[in-house]
Design a protein around this motif. Structure first.
Motif, PDB file in Angstrom:
ATOM      1  N   THR A 187      22.221   9.807  -0.626  1.00 14.34           N
ATOM      2  CA  THR A 187      22.845   9.674   0.687  1.00 14.34           C
ATOM      3  C   THR A 187      21.796   9.353   1.739  1.00 14.34           C
ATOM      4  OG1 THR A 187      24.509  11.285   0.027  1.00 14.34           O
ATOM      5  CG2 THR A 187      24.323  10.824   2.378  1.00 14.34           C
ATOM      6  N   THR A 188      20.652   9.996   1.648  1.00 20.14           N
ATOM      7  CA  THR A 188      19.570   9.776   2.610  1.00 20.14           C
ATOM      8  C   THR A 188      19.040   8.358   2.513  1.00 20.14           C
ATOM      9  OG1 THR A 188      18.977  12.098   2.342  1.00 20.14           O
ATOM     10  CG2 THR A 188      17.394  10.707   3.486  1.00 20.14           C
ATOM     11  N   THR A 189      18.926   7.839   1.306  1.00 23.03           N
ATOM     12  CA  THR A 189      18.396   6.485   1.163  1.00 23.03           C
ATOM     13  C   THR A 189      19.317   5.442   1.794  1.00 23.03           C
ATOM     14  OG1 THR A 189      19.362   6.206  -1.042  1.00 23.03           O
ATOM     15  CG2 THR A 189      17.092   7.011  -0.929  1.00 23.03           C
ATOM     16  N   ARG A 190      20.587   5.739   1.924  1.00 21.56           N
ATOM     17  CA  ARG A 190      21.505   4.808   2.595  1.00 21.56           C
ATOM     18  C   ARG A 190      21.196   4.696   4.079  1.00 21.56           C
ATOM     19  NH1 ARG A 190      26.452   7.571  -0.045  1.00 21.56           N
ATOM     20  NH2 ARG A 190      26.228   6.822  -2.166  1.00 21.56           N
ATOM     21  N   TYR A 191      20.632   5.734   4.653  1.00 20.81           N
ATOM     22  CA  TYR A 191      20.318   5.725   6.070  1.00 20.81           C
ATOM     23  C   TYR A 191      19.006   5.021   6.393  1.00 20.81           C
ATOM     24  CZ  TYR A 191      24.094   8.783   7.470  1.00 20.81           C
ATOM     25  OH  TYR A 191      25.329   9.286   7.753  1.00 20.81           O
ATOM     26  N   THR A 192      18.200   4.806   5.399  1.00 19.55           N
ATOM     27  CA  THR A 192      16.904   4.175   5.637  1.00 19.55           C
ATOM     28  C   THR A 192      16.965   2.708   5.265  1.00 19.55           C
ATOM     29  OG1 THR A 192      16.113   4.758   3.458  1.00 19.55           O
ATOM     30  CG2 THR A 192      15.649   6.327   5.213  1.00 19.55           C
ATOM     31  N   HIS A 193      16.188   1.931   5.959  1.00 14.70           N
ATOM     32  CA  HIS A 193      16.119   0.493   5.713  1.00 14.70           C
ATOM     33  C   HIS A 193      14.664   0.116   5.512  1.00 14.70           C
ATOM     34  CE1 HIS A 193      20.252   0.192   7.048  1.00 14.70           C
ATOM     35  NE2 HIS A 193      19.908   0.916   8.085  1.00 14.70           N
ATOM     36  N   LEU A 194      14.407  -0.779   4.569  1.00 17.41           N
ATOM     37  CA  LEU A 194      13.046  -1.242   4.333  1.00 17.41           C
ATOM     38  C   LEU A 194      12.667  -2.199   5.451  1.00 17.41           C
ATOM     39  CD1 LEU A 194      10.722  -0.950   2.351  1.00 17.41           C
ATOM     40  CD2 LEU A 194      11.578  -2.961   1.178  1.00 17.41           C
ATOM     41  N   THR A 195      11.751  -1.788   6.285  1.00 21.14           N
ATOM     42  CA  THR A 195      11.343  -2.600   7.425  1.00 21.14           C
ATOM     43  C   THR A 195      10.095  -3.400   7.074  1.00 21.14           C
ATOM     44  OG1 THR A 195       9.934  -0.871   8.292  1.00 21.14           O
ATOM     45  CG2 THR A 195      12.220  -0.861   9.031  1.00 21.14           C
ATOM     46  N   ASN A 196       9.741  -4.331   7.935  1.00 16.17           N
ATOM     47  CA  ASN A 196       8.519  -5.109   7.728  1.00 16.17           C
ATOM     48  C   ASN A 196       7.313  -4.191   7.638  1.00 16.17           C
ATOM     49  OD1 ASN A 196       9.885  -7.514   7.731  1.00 16.17           O
ATOM     50  ND2 ASN A 196       9.532  -7.898   9.898  1.00 16.17           N
ATOM     51  N   HIS A 197       7.285  -3.160   8.455  1.00 14.73           N
ATOM     52  CA  HIS A 197       6.177  -2.204   8.452  1.00 14.73           C
ATOM     53  C   HIS A 197       6.071  -1.533   7.088  1.00 14.73           C
ATOM     54  CE1 HIS A 197       4.341   1.776   9.057  1.00 14.73           C
ATOM     55  NE2 HIS A 197       3.563   1.143   9.898  1.00 14.73           N
ATOM     56  N   GLN A 198       7.203  -1.092   6.548  1.00 11.49           N
ATOM     57  CA  GLN A 198       7.206  -0.442   5.246  1.00 11.49           C
ATOM     58  C   GLN A 198       6.794  -1.408   4.153  1.00 11.49           C
ATOM     59  OE1 GLN A 198       7.123   2.863   6.132  1.00 11.49           O
ATOM     60  NE2 GLN A 198       8.260   3.141   4.277  1.00 11.49           N
ATOM     61  N   THR A 199       7.250  -2.649   4.235  1.00 10.25           N
ATOM     62  CA  THR A 199       6.902  -3.646   3.228  1.00 10.25           C
ATOM     63  C   THR A 199       5.405  -3.904   3.226  1.00 10.25           C
ATOM     64  OG1 THR A 199       9.058  -4.687   3.519  1.00 10.25           O
ATOM     65  CG2 THR A 199       7.377  -5.998   2.413  1.00 10.25           C
ATOM     66  N   GLU A 200       4.817  -4.065   4.413  1.00  8.85           N
ATOM     67  CA  GLU A 200       3.378  -4.303   4.514  1.00  8.85           C
ATOM     68  C   GLU A 200       2.597  -3.129   3.961  1.00  8.85           C
ATOM     69  OE1 GLU A 200       2.751  -5.119   8.636  1.00  8.85           O
ATOM     70  OE2 GLU A 200       3.928  -6.969   8.556  1.00  8.85           O
ATOM     71  N   THR A 201       3.024  -1.924   4.274  1.00  8.55           N
ATOM     72  CA  THR A 201       2.346  -0.725   3.788  1.00  8.55           C
ATOM     73  C   THR A 201       2.436  -0.648   2.269  1.00  8.55           C
ATOM     74  OG1 THR A 201       2.883   0.417   5.839  1.00  8.55           O
ATOM     75  CG2 THR A 201       2.250   1.783   3.983  1.00  8.55           C
ATOM     76  N   ALA A 202       3.594  -0.947   1.713  1.00  5.96           N
ATOM     77  CA  ALA A 202       3.770  -0.903   0.262  1.00  5.96           C
ATOM     78  C   ALA A 202       2.870  -1.933  -0.420  1.00  5.96           C
ATOM     79  CB  ALA A 202       5.235  -1.145  -0.097  1.00  5.96           C
ATOM     80  N   VAL A 203       2.800  -3.123   0.139  1.00  2.00           N
ATOM     81  CA  VAL A 203       1.952  -4.170  -0.435  1.00  2.00           C
ATOM     82  C   VAL A 203       0.490  -3.743  -0.394  1.00  2.00           C
ATOM     83  CG1 VAL A 203       1.112  -6.528  -0.087  1.00  2.00           C
ATOM     84  CG2 VAL A 203       3.558  -6.057   0.010  1.00  2.00           C
ATOM     85  N   GLU A 204       0.054  -3.166   0.716  1.00  3.03           N
ATOM     86  CA  GLU A 204      -1.333  -2.700   0.836  1.00  3.03           C
ATOM     87  C   GLU A 204      -1.638  -1.626  -0.207  1.00  3.03           C
ATOM     88  OE1 GLU A 204      -1.925  -1.393   4.850  1.00  3.03           O
ATOM     89  OE2 GLU A 204      -1.590  -3.397   5.669  1.00  3.03           O
ATOM     90  N   ARG A 205      -0.718  -0.690  -0.394  1.00  2.00           N
ATOM     91  CA  ARG A 205      -0.929   0.384  -1.372  1.00  2.00           C
ATOM     92  C   ARG A 205      -0.982  -0.159  -2.798  1.00  2.00           C
ATOM     93  NH1 ARG A 205       3.036   5.089   1.024  1.00  2.00           N
ATOM     94  NH2 ARG A 205       1.842   5.446   2.920  1.00  2.00           N
ATOM     95  N   LEU A 206      -0.078  -1.095  -3.102  1.00  2.00           N
ATOM     96  CA  LEU A 206      -0.086  -1.694  -4.438  1.00  2.00           C
ATOM     97  C   LEU A 206      -1.374  -2.473  -4.681  1.00  2.00           C
ATOM     98  CD1 LEU A 206       3.592  -2.911  -4.794  1.00  2.00           C
ATOM     99  CD2 LEU A 206       2.444  -1.161  -6.154  1.00  2.00           C
ATOM    100  N   ASN A 207      -1.823  -3.229  -3.685  1.00  2.00           N
ATOM    101  CA  ASN A 207      -3.077  -3.971  -3.834  1.00  2.00           C
ATOM    102  C   ASN A 207      -4.257  -3.039  -4.038  1.00  2.00           C
ATOM    103  OD1 ASN A 207      -1.939  -6.516  -3.684  1.00  2.00           O
ATOM    104  ND2 ASN A 207      -2.175  -6.664  -1.466  1.00  2.00           N
ATOM    105  N   LEU A 208      -4.263  -1.919  -3.342  1.00  2.00           N
ATOM    106  CA  LEU A 208      -5.329  -0.941  -3.502  1.00  2.00           C
ATOM    107  C   LEU A 208      -5.329  -0.372  -4.927  1.00  2.00           C
ATOM    108  CD1 LEU A 208      -7.632   0.705  -2.234  1.00  2.00           C
ATOM    109  CD2 LEU A 208      -5.908   2.375  -1.529  1.00  2.00           C
ATOM    110  N   LEU A 209      -4.147  -0.029  -5.420  1.00  2.00           N
ATOM    111  CA  LEU A 209      -4.058   0.475  -6.790  1.00  2.00           C
ATOM    112  C   LEU A 209      -4.514  -0.561  -7.800  1.00  2.00           C
ATOM    113  CD1 LEU A 209      -0.649   2.371  -6.746  1.00  2.00           C
ATOM    114  CD2 LEU A 209      -2.915   3.370  -7.041  1.00  2.00           C
ATOM    115  N   MET A 210      -4.094  -1.791  -7.612  1.00  2.00           N
ATOM    116  CA  MET A 210      -4.456  -2.852  -8.558  1.00  2.00           C
ATOM    117  C   MET A 210      -5.950  -3.165  -8.500  1.00  2.00           C
ATOM    118  SD  MET A 210      -1.770  -3.281 -10.209  1.00  2.00           S
ATOM    119  CE  MET A 210      -2.200  -4.682 -11.212  1.00  2.00           C
ATOM    120  N   SER A 211      -6.577  -3.007  -7.339  1.00  2.00           N
ATOM    121  CA  SER A 211      -8.009  -3.286  -7.234  1.00  2.00           C
ATOM    122  C   SER A 211      -8.833  -2.251  -8.006  1.00  2.00           C
ATOM    123  CB  SER A 211      -8.444  -3.328  -5.770  1.00  2.00           C
ATOM    124  OG  SER A 211      -8.402  -2.041  -5.195  1.00  2.00           O
TER     125      SER A 211
END
Length: 78
Positions: free
Chosen positions: A44-68
Motif C-alpha cells: 500500500t505504501t509503495t502505491r503512494y510513492t513515485h520514482l522521481t528523477n532524483h531517485q533514479t539518479e541516486t539509484a544509478v549512482e549507487r549501482l555504478n558504485l557497486l559495479m565499480s
C-alpha cells in the motif's frame, strides 16, 4: 478573500502522495514511511510513492558504485 486557480486539482489524497514522495526523496526508509502513513501492508505504501528523477539518479549512482567494486577474474567474482 482571493481564489487561486490551479491547473491541477488538489485534494487530501494528492497531498498524501506528495508527502510520501518527498519523504522518500529525503531518505526516509520505506518501512518507516509505512508506519507514519498507518499502512498494514508495505505494498500500500509503495502505491503512494513515485520514482522521481532524483531517485533514479541516486539509484544509478549507487549501482555504478557497486559495479565499480566488482572484480571478475577467470569466471570468479571477488
Amino acid at each position: 478573500m482571493r481564489r487561486y486557480r490551479f491547473k491541477k486539482r488538489i485534494s487530501p489524497h494528492s497531498l498524501r502522495h506528495s508527502y510520501a514522495t518527498h519523504c522518500i526523496e529525503a531518505g526516509i526508509n520505506l518501512s518507516d514511511l509505512q508506519q507514519f502513513l498507518g499502512h498494514q501492508s508495505i505494498l500500500t505504501t509503495t502505491r503512494y510513492t513515485h520514482l522521481t528523477n532524483h531517485q533514479t539518479e541516486t539509484a544509478v549512482e549507487r549501482l555504478n558504485l557497486l559495479m565499480s567494486r566488482l572484480y571478475i577474474h577467470w569466471g570468479e567474482i571477488k
